[in-house]
Enzyme design. Structure first.
Site, mmCIF file in Angstrom:
data_model
loop_
_atom_site.group_PDB
_atom_site.id
_atom_site.type_symbol
_atom_site.label_atom_id
_atom_site.label_comp_id
_atom_site.label_asym_id
_atom_site.label_seq_id
_atom_site.Cartn_x
_atom_site.Cartn_y
_atom_site.Cartn_z
ATOM 1 N N HIS A 130 0.805 -1.183 0.163
ATOM 2 C CA HIS A 130 -0.138 -0.121 0.032
ATOM 3 C C HIS A 130 1.029 1.364 -0.393
ATOM 4 O O HIS A 130 1.947 1.176 0.697
ATOM 5 C CB HIS A 130 -0.834 0.093 1.248
ATOM 6 C CG HIS A 130 -1.875 1.118 1.561
ATOM 7 N ND1 HIS A 130 -1.841 2.215 1.659
ATOM 8 C CD2 HIS A 130 -3.337 0.805 1.383
ATOM 9 C CE1 HIS A 130 -2.865 3.176 2.533
ATOM 10 N NE2 HIS A 130 -3.924 2.172 1.713
ATOM 11 N N ASP A 207 3.107 -4.483 8.161
ATOM 12 C CA ASP A 207 2.076 -3.661 7.793
ATOM 13 C C ASP A 207 0.609 -4.270 8.318
ATOM 14 O O ASP A 207 0.321 -5.398 7.279
ATOM 15 C CB ASP A 207 1.611 -2.937 6.476
ATOM 16 C CG ASP A 207 0.784 -2.269 6.304
ATOM 17 O OD1 ASP A 207 0.086 -2.391 7.220
ATOM 18 O OD2 ASP A 207 0.548 -1.026 5.146
ATOM 19 N N GLN A 210 -3.818 -4.786 7.688
ATOM 20 C CA GLN A 210 -5.242 -5.869 6.655
ATOM 21 C C GLN A 210 -5.124 -7.127 6.804
ATOM 22 O O GLN A 210 -5.631 -8.250 6.559
ATOM 23 C CB GLN A 210 -4.712 -6.125 5.275
ATOM 24 C CG GLN A 210 -5.549 -5.111 4.308
ATOM 25 C CD GLN A 210 -6.685 -4.484 4.474
ATOM 26 O OE1 GLN A 210 -7.932 -5.049 4.757
ATOM 27 N NE2 GLN A 210 -6.769 -3.191 4.517
ATOM 28 N N LYS A 233 -10.610 -0.014 10.634
ATOM 29 C CA LYS A 233 -10.621 -1.474 10.056
ATOM 30 C C LYS A 233 -11.074 -2.852 10.545
ATOM 31 O O LYS A 233 -10.946 -3.624 10.313
ATOM 32 C CB LYS A 233 -9.401 -1.797 9.107
ATOM 33 C CG LYS A 233 -9.045 -0.492 7.890
ATOM 34 C CD LYS A 233 -7.898 -1.252 7.313
ATOM 35 C CE LYS A 233 -7.648 0.039 6.368
ATOM 36 N NZ LYS A 233 -7.886 0.337 5.106
ATOM 37 N N CYS A 373 -5.059 2.284 -3.424
ATOM 38 C CA CYS A 373 -3.595 2.718 -3.412
ATOM 39 C C CYS A 373 -2.388 1.828 -3.268
ATOM 40 O O CYS A 373 -1.330 1.648 -2.642
ATOM 41 C CB CYS A 373 -3.900 3.231 -1.884
ATOM 42 S SG CYS A 373 -5.046 4.353 -1.549
HETATM 43 N N1 C6P Z 1 -6.115 0.775 3.086
HETATM 44 C C1 C6P Z 1 -8.417 0.065 1.669
HETATM 45 O O1 C6P Z 1 -9.103 0.314 0.742
HETATM 46 P P1 C6P Z 1 -4.146 4.032 7.310
HETATM 47 O O2 C6P Z 1 -5.686 4.780 6.083
HETATM 48 O O3 C6P Z 1 -3.688 4.987 7.497
HETATM 49 O O4 C6P Z 1 -6.183 3.600 8.311
HETATM 50 O O5 C6P Z 1 -4.401 3.013 6.510
HETATM 51 C C2 C6P Z 1 -3.803 2.515 5.378
HETATM 52 C C3 C6P Z 1 -3.937 1.608 4.887
HETATM 53 C C4 C6P Z 1 -2.044 0.691 5.352
HETATM 54 N N2 C6P Z 1 -2.040 -0.682 4.893
HETATM 55 C C5 C6P Z 1 -2.388 -1.277 3.745
HETATM 56 C C6 C6P Z 1 -2.364 -2.277 3.703
HETATM 57 C C7 C6P Z 1 -4.200 -0.901 4.146
HETATM 58 O O6 C6P Z 1 -4.819 -1.368 2.773
HETATM 59 C C8 C6P Z 1 -3.957 0.683 3.753
HETATM 60 C C9 C6P Z 1 -5.863 1.101 4.144
HETATM 61 C C10 C6P Z 1 -7.840 0.640 2.448
HETATM 62 O O7 C6P Z 1 -7.242 -1.059 0.143
HETATM 63 C C11 C6P Z 1 -7.625 2.518 2.214
HETATM 64 S S1 C6P Z 1 -6.737 2.852 0.532
#
Ligand code: C6P
Length: 418
Positions: A130, A207, A210, A233, A373
């Site tokens: 991401h 990271d 997910q 999430k 992203c």
């Molecule tokens: N992915 C998706 O729809 P934030 O925005 O900081 O809470 O999370 C960022 C982020 C970082 N790593 C991974 C693997 C992610 O999936 C995400 C957020 C969302 O897939 C928004 S783009």
């Protein structure tokens, strides 16, 4: 369609009753929410925890000497302890609250990276990261004249580890990898990657945006040095992120931001820092959000993360099976549901994923379409984006059927158009 094989790990209909938003309609159709990888819906317990805080406890933390301040501080710190238990961190002090997973990763890149990565050093990422786990490292590398190297992705959407020992070398200072791809759902073999990083003396960042919401995660068993995820999430409010870090690393690191809360003593000549982890929490944090995140952790803990994983795996297996039977559809990521999280990502060769998403929305089905992203991953597959449906504890097999019917409608609509 026979569903005799479905293992009922928990009562999904009872769970659905806990989520007020799931009873709403969209374009006259019952909402089918399949965008939980972007953000999950919130159970009543989390919404009530927010309201309860503002109605009964609202005060700033760590500074008030009155009852409300003491109660708010205790509730905030209780969530820190809950987070540490949830991911099996050795102690609550391993947990830093941030705004998001993005901020947690930026914190590591800034506070650890600037002090430890030098000219000529290497940072290893993967092609499926991401942007939040790519851009902060690219900026750091540019600033200190280090190099970013990438572990490639196979046609199946898994990591290509065939030349891991050439990519992670004695020059590598840090390896940062997603545990589960948000774009394709691939679960990565972290054990192998973290062991390779440590063999070369590099640190391992995970990271987990997910993964922590969807499966049991044990930071000690995983042996990572840093791990980042977001509360929104996993049933919690937006604006709360988590950084787990080994205690010695946090102790050695300089603060990320400075101001109130993070200091021990301030004189005109300078300042000294508060203890870990508070030295990384400058300013007034999202107090209500953190406390309500505690209610989200209670909810997931009561369900059991093994059960959450089993439920999603079942939905994913069913969805993949149904997608496979659709003519012309291209589905990304490994086909074995045990190798992926609760995400299915697909395309029709001639239909833009936004168009698929728009037609599905008309049926009340919420999915995400776009690059998720993860633009470098999209480039690797020579696509602008994908349509992505992502599942959580409240989704049912009937909702997967609604997804597939919507996809068929989109297909029929655009075939007609041609
Ligand atoms: N992915 C998706 O729809 P934030 O925005 O900081 O809470 O999370 C960022 C982020 C970082 N790593 C991974 C693997 C992610 O999936 C995400 C957020 C969302 O897939 C928004 S783009």
């Amino acid at each position: 369609m026979t569903r005799a094989w479905m293992r009922t790990v928990f009562d999904v209909q009872a769970i659905r009753q806990d989520f007020p938003i799931l009873s709403r309609r969209v374009h006259g159709k019952p909402l089918v929410y399949l965008d939980s990888a972007a953000t999950t819906q919130k159970p009543r317990a989390v919404i009530e925890a927010l309201v309860h805080f503002y109605e009964h406890q609202n005060a700033n933390i760590h500074r008030a000497i009155h009852t409300l301040g003491e109660e708010a501080t205790a509730a905030y710190e209780e969530t820190r302890a809950k987070v540490s238990r949830f991911i099996n961190a050795p102690r609550p002090e391993n947990i830093v609250f941030t705004r998001s997973a993005t901020e947690a990763l930026n914190l590591v890149a800034s506070a650890w990276g600037r002090a430890n990565v030098r000219q000529g050093d290497e940072i290893v990422l993967t092609q499926m990261e991401h942007h939040s786990n790519m851009v902060p490292w690219q900026r750091l590398a540019q600033e200190v004249k280090a190099t970013v190297k990438y572990i490639g992705v196979t046609d199946e959407g898994t990591l290509d580890l065939s030349s891991l020992d050439d990519i992670i070398t004695e020059k590598t200072k840090l390896v940062s990898v997603t545990q589960v791809s948000n774009a394709f759902g691939t679960i990565n073999p972290l054990g192998k990657i973290i062991a390779a990083a440590h063999r070369r003396g590099a640190l391992a960042v995970v990271d987990a945006a997910q993964s922590v919401p969807h499966m049991p995660v044990d930071v000690q068993a995983m042996d990572c040095d840093f791990l980042a995820f977001s509360g929104h999430k996993m049933l919690g409010p937006t604006g709360v992120g988590v950084l787990y870090a080994r205690y010695e690393l946090l102790e050695a690191m300089q603060p990320y931001q400075s101001g109130g809360e993070m200091i021990s003593r301030v004189r005109l000549e300078g300042a000294t820092w508060n203890d870990v982890p508070w030295k990384f929490e400058a300013g007034t944090p999202n107090i209500a959000g953190v406390i309500a995140f505690g209610a989200a952790l209670d909810y997931l803990s009561a369900l059991g993360m093994d059960n959450v994983r089993a439920h999603e795996q079942e939905l994913t297996a069913y969805a993949l099976g149904r997608l496979r039977r659709l003519e012309d559809i291209i589905s990304y990521g490994p086909q074995d549901p045990s190798q992926r999280g609760g995400v299915v990502s697909f395309n029709y060769p001639d239909i833009h994923p936004h168009d698929v998403g728009t037609i599905l929305d008309r049926q009340g089905v919420a999915i995400r379409g776009g690059h998720h992203c993860a633009q470098p991953l999209m480039r690797r597959f020579d696509i602008a984006g994908t349509a992505r449906a992502s599942f959580y504890i409240y989704n049912t097999l009937e909702e997967v059927d609604a997804l597939v019917e919507g996809i068929e409608k989109a297909r029929a609509f655009f075939s007609h158009d041609r």
